[in-house]
Design a protein around this motif. Structure first.
Motif, PDB file in Angstrom:
ATOM      1  N   ILE A 121      42.429  -3.622  15.411  1.00 18.11           N
ATOM      2  CA  ILE A 121      42.704  -2.602  14.495  1.00 18.11           C
ATOM      3  C   ILE A 121      41.746  -1.614  14.280  1.00 18.11           C
ATOM      4  N   THR A 122      40.445  -2.010  14.009  1.00 15.98           N
ATOM      5  CA  THR A 122      39.384  -1.041  13.799  1.00 15.98           C
ATOM      6  C   THR A 122      39.187  -0.352  14.998  1.00 15.98           C
ATOM      7  N   ASN A 123      39.003  -1.014  16.050  1.00 14.08           N
ATOM      8  CA  ASN A 123      38.960  -0.373  17.446  1.00 14.08           C
ATOM      9  C   ASN A 123      39.828   0.854  17.398  1.00 14.08           C
TER      10      ASN A 123
ATOM     11  N   GLY B 264      42.368  -0.387   7.821  1.00 12.04           N
ATOM     12  CA  GLY B 264      42.965  -1.614   8.285  1.00 12.04           C
ATOM     13  C   GLY B 264      42.873  -2.728   7.317  1.00 12.04           C
ATOM     14  N   GLU B 265      41.699  -2.711   6.824  1.00 12.63           N
ATOM     15  CA  GLU B 265      41.721  -3.962   5.874  1.00 12.63           C
ATOM     16  C   GLU B 265      42.539  -3.965   4.797  1.00 12.63           C
ATOM     17  N   ARG B 266      42.913  -2.760   4.497  1.00 12.11           N
ATOM     18  CA  ARG B 266      44.021  -2.627   3.215  1.00 12.11           C
ATOM     19  C   ARG B 266      45.288  -3.516   3.548  1.00 12.11           C
TER      20      ARG B 266
ATOM     21  N   VAL C 231      38.282  -9.924   3.590  1.00  9.33           N
ATOM     22  CA  VAL C 231      38.836  -9.955   4.892  1.00  9.33           C
ATOM     23  C   VAL C 231      38.481  -8.502   5.777  1.00  9.33           C
ATOM     24  N   SER C 232      38.320  -8.819   7.000  1.00  3.78           N
ATOM     25  CA  SER C 232      38.353  -7.786   8.059  1.00  3.78           C
ATOM     26  C   SER C 232      39.861  -7.182   8.605  1.00  3.78           C
ATOM     27  N   ALA C 233      39.791  -6.359   8.981  1.00  2.00           N
ATOM     28  CA  ALA C 233      41.090  -5.805   9.651  1.00  2.00           C
ATOM     29  C   ALA C 233      41.581  -6.660  10.670  1.00  2.00           C
ATOM     30  N   MET C 234      42.950  -6.873  11.017  1.00  2.00           N
ATOM     31  CA  MET C 234      43.381  -7.526  12.097  1.00  2.00           C
ATOM     32  C   MET C 234      42.647  -7.280  13.441  1.00  2.00           C
TER      33      MET C 234
ATOM     34  N   GLY D 181      29.193   0.102   8.617  1.00  2.00           N
ATOM     35  CA  GLY D 181      28.605  -0.268   9.924  1.00  2.00           C
ATOM     36  C   GLY D 181      29.567  -1.111  10.489  1.00  2.00           C
ATOM     37  N   ARG D 182      29.802  -1.040  11.688  1.00  2.00           N
ATOM     38  CA  ARG D 182      30.751  -1.978  12.522  1.00  2.00           C
ATOM     39  C   ARG D 182      30.308  -3.367  12.142  1.00  2.00           C
ATOM     40  N   GLY D 183      31.316  -4.263  11.858  1.00  2.00           N
ATOM     41  CA  GLY D 183      31.161  -5.481  11.687  1.00  2.00           C
ATOM     42  C   GLY D 183      30.534  -5.992  10.208  1.00  2.00           C
ATOM     43  N   GLY D 184      30.760  -4.745   9.549  1.00  3.03           N
ATOM     44  CA  GLY D 184      30.157  -4.931   7.962  1.00  3.03           C
ATOM     45  C   GLY D 184      31.014  -5.963   7.115  1.00  3.03           C
ATOM     46  N   SER D 185      32.184  -6.372   7.297  1.00  2.87           N
ATOM     47  CA  SER D 185      32.882  -7.284   6.387  1.00  2.87           C
ATOM     48  C   SER D 185      32.065  -8.498   6.093  1.00  2.87           C
ATOM     49  N   ASP D 186      31.208  -9.296   6.984  1.00  4.92           N
ATOM     50  CA  ASP D 186      30.217 -10.122   6.447  1.00  4.92           C
ATOM     51  C   ASP D 186      29.233  -9.891   5.363  1.00  4.92           C
ATOM     52  N   TYR D 187      28.761  -8.477   5.560  1.00  3.86           N
ATOM     53  CA  TYR D 187      28.067  -7.972   4.574  1.00  3.86           C
ATOM     54  C   TYR D 187      28.662  -7.871   3.387  1.00  3.86           C
TER      55      TYR D 187
ATOM     56  N   GLY E 278      37.060  -5.971   3.301  1.00  5.52           N
ATOM     57  CA  GLY E 278      35.788  -5.976   3.677  1.00  5.52           C
ATOM     58  C   GLY E 278      35.634  -4.378   4.096  1.00  5.52           C
ATOM     59  N   PHE E 279      34.395  -4.457   4.675  1.00  4.98           N
ATOM     60  CA  PHE E 279      33.848  -3.254   5.615  1.00  4.98           C
ATOM     61  C   PHE E 279      33.466  -2.043   4.987  1.00  4.98           C
ATOM     62  N   TYR E 280      33.629  -1.816   3.530  1.00  3.56           N
ATOM     63  CA  TYR E 280      33.403  -0.531   2.923  1.00  3.56           C
ATOM     64  C   TYR E 280      33.422  -0.532   1.456  1.00  3.56           C
TER      65      TYR E 280
HETATM   66  N1  ASP Z   1      37.001  -4.327  10.773  1.00  3.24           N
HETATM   67  C1  ASP Z   1      35.569  -3.857  10.765  1.00  3.24           C
HETATM   68  C2  ASP Z   1      34.900  -3.613  12.465  1.00  3.24           C
HETATM   69  O1  ASP Z   1      35.866  -4.193  12.963  1.00  3.24           O
HETATM   70  C3  ASP Z   1      34.384  -4.782   9.820  1.00  3.24           C
HETATM   71  C4  ASP Z   1      34.495  -6.124  10.325  1.00  3.24           C
HETATM   72  O2  ASP Z   1      35.274  -6.418  11.083  1.00  3.24           O
HETATM   73  O3  ASP Z   1      33.537  -6.744   9.915  1.00  3.24           O
HETATM   74  O4  ASP Z   1      33.788  -3.339  12.261  1.00  3.24           O
END
Ligand code: ASP
Ligand code: MG
Length: 449
Positions: A42-44, A116-118, A36-39, A197-203, A183-185
Motif C-alpha cells: 500500500i505505501t509503495n 495506508g496505516e489508517r 501497525v504498518s500499512a498492508m 521515513g520509509r519503514g518508520g513504523s518500527d520507530y 505507525g509511520f507518522y
Molecule cells: N508503511 C510504511 C512504509 O512502508 C511504514 C512501515 O512499513 O514501516 O514505509
C-alpha cells in the motif's frame, strides 16, 4: 505489565495474516498496545501516486478502497461489516482530501503516503472486536504522537508524545481497551501528518513504548530475528538469541534489514527490552535486545555488509591541523543530504565513505572549496561491519579479524576502528565481500559451512 507490539506490512497484509496477528495480541497477557504498518504494497502504491500525478485520480481512489474493502469482506459479515463500513467512511473522506490536497503544501506527500496505516489499523481493531476483545483504532493524531522536522524525515518529540499519550492512551489501557495505533507518522506542530521515513513504523512503536513506559517492545516481522550473517551469503547462519542495544543499532544500520535503525534509541533511553519476533511463527522466541553485557563466548556476534559504496579521498596540505576545514567539508556534504557511512583522516587527507549514487552530488558540493588540492574516488567498495560486545576490551581482536580478512584474499581499503566498542567496521573491494563475510563467520562465529 504493558506490552507494545508492532506488526509490519506483511503481518497485516492479508485476511489470514490479520487473523494470526489478532491471535498473537489476544494471547498476550496484561495491557497492550499495537502499532501497525500499512498492508504490504500500500505505501509503495501511495508513493507512486504522489510521484506520478494523474488527471483523474478517481480510479486510484477506487482501487485503494477496493483493496481494503475486499480484505474486510473476507473478515466480517452482517452487522460487523456494516460497523466497519461506518468507521471506514470518514477515513475514505480523509484519504480523498489527501489525494486532492494542495500539491504545493510541503507536507502533501506526508499526508498522502501516511494514509495506508489508517486502514490497516481499523481492520485489525475490528478483527479484535469480533473476537470479543475491546479494541479501538487510533490515528497518530488521536493517540498524541508528536512529530517535528522536515517533510518525509520527521522525528518524534518524545516529551510531547509522552504527555499526549498520557492523556489519550493511558486511560484506555486502564479500562482494558487495546488501542491499535497507526505507525509511520506523527502530527507536526500544525497538526499535519509528518512521516518518519520509509519503514518508520518500527520507530513509531519504539516511540510509543517510550511514551507510555512500556515494559517490553515486541517488533513482529516476517523473519526469525537477527542472524549472525546474511543467510544468502553464509548458508549456516545462526539466529542471535540475545544482544545489547549497541550491537543491534550497528547491525540495523549497516546491513541487516530486520529492524529500522532508529528503533533502538527511544527504547534504549528508558531501558525497555526489545524483542524481534516472527508473526508467522509465534512459537519462536526471536531475538531479545537489552542491556546485556558480556555473556557471549563467540568473539563476534554477527557480520553484516553494505555494498555499492565509494571512498572519496580529499587531499589538502596539513588538513589535520585545520579542523575547521574538515568541518566545512562535512557541512557541504551534509547540505546535500548525503549519508556518510564512515570518515577517516590522516595528516593531509580526509576520506569519506558514501553510496555510489551519491558520489556525483558530493563532488558537485565540494567543487567550490578552494582549499582542496586533489580528490580521488574509488567506486564499488563494501563496508564490513563486524559486531560483538566489548570488542575494544578483547585484546588483539582487530589483529585476528584483519588476519582473517587477509586469509580471504582481500585488501582493507579503509578502517574505522574504535569509534564504537561493539563494532569493527572496515572497507574491502566489492568483489571480495562474500569471501570476507564467509571467512569471518567461519573463524569467529562458527556454524555449518
Ligand atoms: N508503511 C510504511 C512504509 O512502508 C511504514 C512501515 O512499513 O514501516 O514505509
Ligand atoms: Mg510498510
Amino acid at each position: 505489565m504493558i506490552t507494545v507490539m508492532k506488526f509490519g506490512g506483511t503481518s497485516v497484509g492479508s485476511p489470514e495474516a490479520l487473523k494470526r496477528v489478532a491471535n498473537i495480541i489476544a494471547n498476550t497477557e496484561g495491557e497492550k498496545v499495537a502499532v501497525v504498518s500499512a498492508m504490504s504494497g500500500i505505501t509503495n502504491y501511495l508513493v507512486s501516486i504522489t510521484d506520478n500525478p494523474v488527471a483523474d485520480p478517481e480510479p486510484i481512489i477506487k482501487q485503494f478502497e477496493d483493496k481494503h474493502m475486499m480484505t474486510a469482506e473476507q473478515l466480517f459479515q452482517g452487522e460487523a461489516l456494516e460497523a466497519f463500513k461506518q468507521d471506514m467512511e470518514p477515513r475514505m473522506e480523509n484519504f480523498r482530501n489527501a489525494v486532492f490536497g494542495d500539491r504545493e503544501d510541503p507536507f502533501y506527500k506526508d499526508n498522502l503516503t501516511s494514509q495506508g496505516e489508517r486502514f490497516s489499523s481499523l481492520i485489525l481493531a475490528h478483527v479484535l472486536k469480533g473476537m470479543g476483545i475491546d479494541s479501538v483504532a487510533l490515528t497518530s493524531e488521536e493517540a498524541g504522537i508528536a512529530a517535528e522536522g522536515n517533510p518525509l524525515s520527521g522525528s518524534a518529540n518524545l516529551k510531547k508524545t509522552s504527555t499526549g499519550m498520557g492523556i489519550k492512551v493511558k486511560p484506555l489501557l486502564s479500562m482494558n481497551i487495546t488501542p491499535i495505533i497507526t505507525g509511520f507518522y506523527g502530527a507536526n506542530e500544525e497538526g499535519k501528518p509528518l512521516t518518519f521515513g520509509r519503514g518508520g513504523s518500527d520507530y513509531s512503536a519504539a516511540v510509543v513504548a517510550n511514551a507510555i513506559d512500556a515494559d517490553v517492545l515486541e517488533i513482529w516481522t516476517d523473519v526469525d530475528g537477527f542472524m549472525s550473517a546474511d543467510p544468502r551469503i553464509v548458508p549456516g547462519v545462526k539466529k542471535i538469541d540475545e544482544m545489547n542495544f549497541g550491537e543491534a543499532a550497528e547491525l540495523a544500520y549497516f546491513g541487516a534489514k530486520v529492524l529500522h535503525p532508529r528503533t533502538i534509541e527511544p527504547v534504549r533511553l528508558k531501558h525497555i527490552p526489545l524483542k524481534v519476533r516472527n508473526s508467522f511463527k509465534p512459537e519462536e522466541p526471536g531475538t531479545l535486545i537489552h542491556h546485556l553485557r558480556k555473556g557471549n563466548n563467540d568473539l563476534l556476534r554477527s557480520v553484516a555488509s553494505k555494498t555499492d559504496l565509494s571512498i572519496i579521498t580529499i587531499s589538502s596540505a596539513e588538513i589535520a591541523y585545520r579542523p575547521a576545514m574538515v568541518g566545512r567539508i562535512i557541512e557541504k556534504i551534509a547540505e546535500a543530504d548525503v549519508i556518510i557511512y564512515s570518515i577517516s583522516t590522516s595528516l593531509s587527507t580526509v576520506a569519506f565513505l558514501v553510496h555510489n549514487n551519491d558520489v556525483r552530488t558530493t563532488l558537485n558540493k565540494l567543487n567550490g572549496l578552494d582549499v582542496i588540492d586533489r580528490i580521488d574516488v574509488k567506486n564499488n567498495v563494501a563496508l564490513i561491519c563486524a559486531v560483538g560486545d566489548n570488542l575494544l576490551e578483547k585484546s588483539g581482536v582487530s589483529g585476528d579479524i584483519f588476519s582473517a580478512v587477509k586469509d580471504a584474499g582481500a585488501n582493507v581499503e579503509m578502517i574505522s576502528e574504535g569509534a564504537s566498542d561493539v563494532s569493527l567496521n572496515f572497507v574491502v573491494p566489492m568483489g571480495k565481500v562474500i569471501d570476507v563475510v564467509k571467512t569471518l563467520h567461519a573463524q569467529f562465529i562458527g556454524g555449518v559451512q
